[in-house]
Motif scaffolding. Structure first.
Motif, PDB file in Angstrom:
ATOM      1  N   GLU A 166       0.854  -1.187   0.000  1.00 18.30           N
ATOM      2  CA  GLU A 166       0.000   0.000   0.000  1.00 18.30           C
ATOM      3  C   GLU A 166       0.887   1.232   0.000  1.00 18.30           C
ATOM      4  O   GLU A 166       2.066   1.161   0.359  1.00 18.30           O
ATOM      5  CB  GLU A 166      -0.945  -0.003   1.197  1.00 18.30           C
ATOM      6  N   SER A 167       0.326   2.354  -0.413  1.00 19.21           N
ATOM      7  CA  SER A 167       1.102   3.594  -0.515  1.00 19.21           C
ATOM      8  C   SER A 167       1.727   3.964   0.824  1.00 19.21           C
ATOM      9  O   SER A 167       1.098   3.800   1.874  1.00 19.21           O
ATOM     10  CB  SER A 167       0.217   4.745  -0.982  1.00 19.21           C
ATOM     11  N   GLN A 168       2.961   4.463   0.763  1.00 23.78           N
ATOM     12  CA  GLN A 168       3.670   4.936   1.948  1.00 23.78           C
ATOM     13  C   GLN A 168       4.372   6.235   1.609  1.00 23.78           C
ATOM     14  O   GLN A 168       4.977   6.356   0.544  1.00 23.78           O
ATOM     15  CB  GLN A 168       4.715   3.922   2.405  1.00 23.78           C
ATOM     16  N   VAL A 169       4.309   7.184   2.516  1.00 27.33           N
ATOM     17  CA  VAL A 169       5.024   8.447   2.347  1.00 27.33           C
ATOM     18  C   VAL A 169       6.401   8.277   2.962  1.00 27.33           C
ATOM     19  O   VAL A 169       6.535   7.843   4.097  1.00 27.33           O
ATOM     20  CB  VAL A 169       4.277   9.610   3.030  1.00 27.33           C
ATOM     21  N   LEU A 170       7.434   8.606   2.182  1.00 28.59           N
ATOM     22  CA  LEU A 170       8.810   8.527   2.661  1.00 28.59           C
ATOM     23  C   LEU A 170       9.373   9.932   2.762  1.00 28.59           C
ATOM     24  O   LEU A 170       9.147  10.758   1.879  1.00 28.59           O
ATOM     25  CB  LEU A 170       9.670   7.712   1.687  1.00 28.59           C
ATOM     26  N   ARG A 171      10.103  10.201   3.802  1.00 26.75           N
ATOM     27  CA  ARG A 171      10.802  11.472   3.943  1.00 26.75           C
ATOM     28  C   ARG A 171      12.235  11.236   3.471  1.00 26.75           C
ATOM     29  O   ARG A 171      13.054  10.749   4.230  1.00 26.75           O
ATOM     30  CB  ARG A 171      10.745  11.956   5.376  1.00 26.75           C
ATOM     31  N   THR A 172      12.467  11.550   2.204  1.00 27.38           N
ATOM     32  CA  THR A 172      13.795  11.343   1.629  1.00 27.38           C
ATOM     33  C   THR A 172      14.655  12.576   1.887  1.00 27.38           C
ATOM     34  O   THR A 172      14.147  13.624   2.301  1.00 27.38           O
ATOM     35  CB  THR A 172      13.712  11.085   0.110  1.00 27.38           C
ATOM     36  N   ILE A 173      15.928  12.462   1.609  1.00 22.45           N
ATOM     37  CA  ILE A 173      16.845  13.592   1.759  1.00 22.45           C
ATOM     38  C   ILE A 173      16.419  14.742   0.848  1.00 22.45           C
ATOM     39  O   ILE A 173      16.563  15.906   1.195  1.00 22.45           O
ATOM     40  CB  ILE A 173      18.291  13.139   1.468  1.00 22.45           C
ATOM     41  N   GLY A 227      13.294  15.402  -0.161  1.00 22.80           N
ATOM     42  CA  GLY A 227      11.922  15.846   0.070  1.00 22.80           C
ATOM     43  C   GLY A 227      10.992  14.663   0.276  1.00 22.80           C
ATOM     44  O   GLY A 227      11.431  13.517   0.337  1.00 22.80           O
ATOM     45  N   LYS A 228       9.702  14.948   0.352  1.00 22.94           N
ATOM     46  CA  LYS A 228       8.693  13.902   0.563  1.00 22.94           C
ATOM     47  C   LYS A 228       8.410  13.183  -0.749  1.00 22.94           C
ATOM     48  O   LYS A 228       8.195  13.816  -1.779  1.00 22.94           O
ATOM     49  CB  LYS A 228       7.423  14.543   1.112  1.00 22.94           C
ATOM     50  N   ALA A 229       8.423  11.844  -0.705  1.00 23.67           N
ATOM     51  CA  ALA A 229       8.136  11.045  -1.891  1.00 23.67           C
ATOM     52  C   ALA A 229       7.219   9.901  -1.488  1.00 23.67           C
ATOM     53  O   ALA A 229       7.318   9.375  -0.379  1.00 23.67           O
ATOM     54  CB  ALA A 229       9.422  10.503  -2.502  1.00 23.67           C
TER      55      ALA A 229
END
Length: 138
Positions: A94-101, A103-105
């Protein structure tokens, strides 16, 4: 715990995570100025001066911090680099929000989450993952 709650995934990923080797070649150039770019999913991310702008043979663009870039790519000449290294990765249901270096992806259902040496995570579409990673040989 309402709709959209995603439990915290421990370092190393969920139990079904595995090790994958990076494969393929990219064009890369060090950024001199800040650069915003958009993933095919629509996520807007930003690279900073000193980061590397990486473009693969299928037109997928990304930016990578210099320290991570230099341990994950091997220079083969000019702006051409070979992708190297082994990473933990897992496919999400399922969709997951990742906090990458950068920005948000969002990792959409069916995408993969790849985890770097420093614990940073980034989403990779299934199509791109199958093209650029293979199960690690132990």
């Amino acid at each position: 715990e309402g709709a959209g709650f995603v439990p915290v995934v421990p370092t190393g990923g969920p139990p079904h995570a595995a090790c994958y080797e990076r494969v393929g070649f990219v064009q890369a150039k060090k950024l001199q100025t800040r650069r915003s770019w958009t993933r095919r999913s629509g996520d807007e991310l930003t690279g900073n001066p000193g980061d590397w702008r990486v473009l693969d043979d299928h037109g997928d663009e990304r930016t990578v911090r210099e320290a991570e870039f230099l341990v994950s790519h091997e220079h083969v000449g000019g702006e051409r680099w070979r992708r190297i290294g082994t990473y933990r990765a897992w496919q999400v249901r399922e969709s997951q929000v990742l906090r990458t270096i950068e920005g948000k992806a969002v990792a959409q259902a069916g995408d993969w989450v790849v985890e770097g040496r420093g614990g940073e995570r980034w989403p990779v579409t299934d199509e791109q993952f199958r093209r650029t990673y293979r199960p690690a040989r132990h």
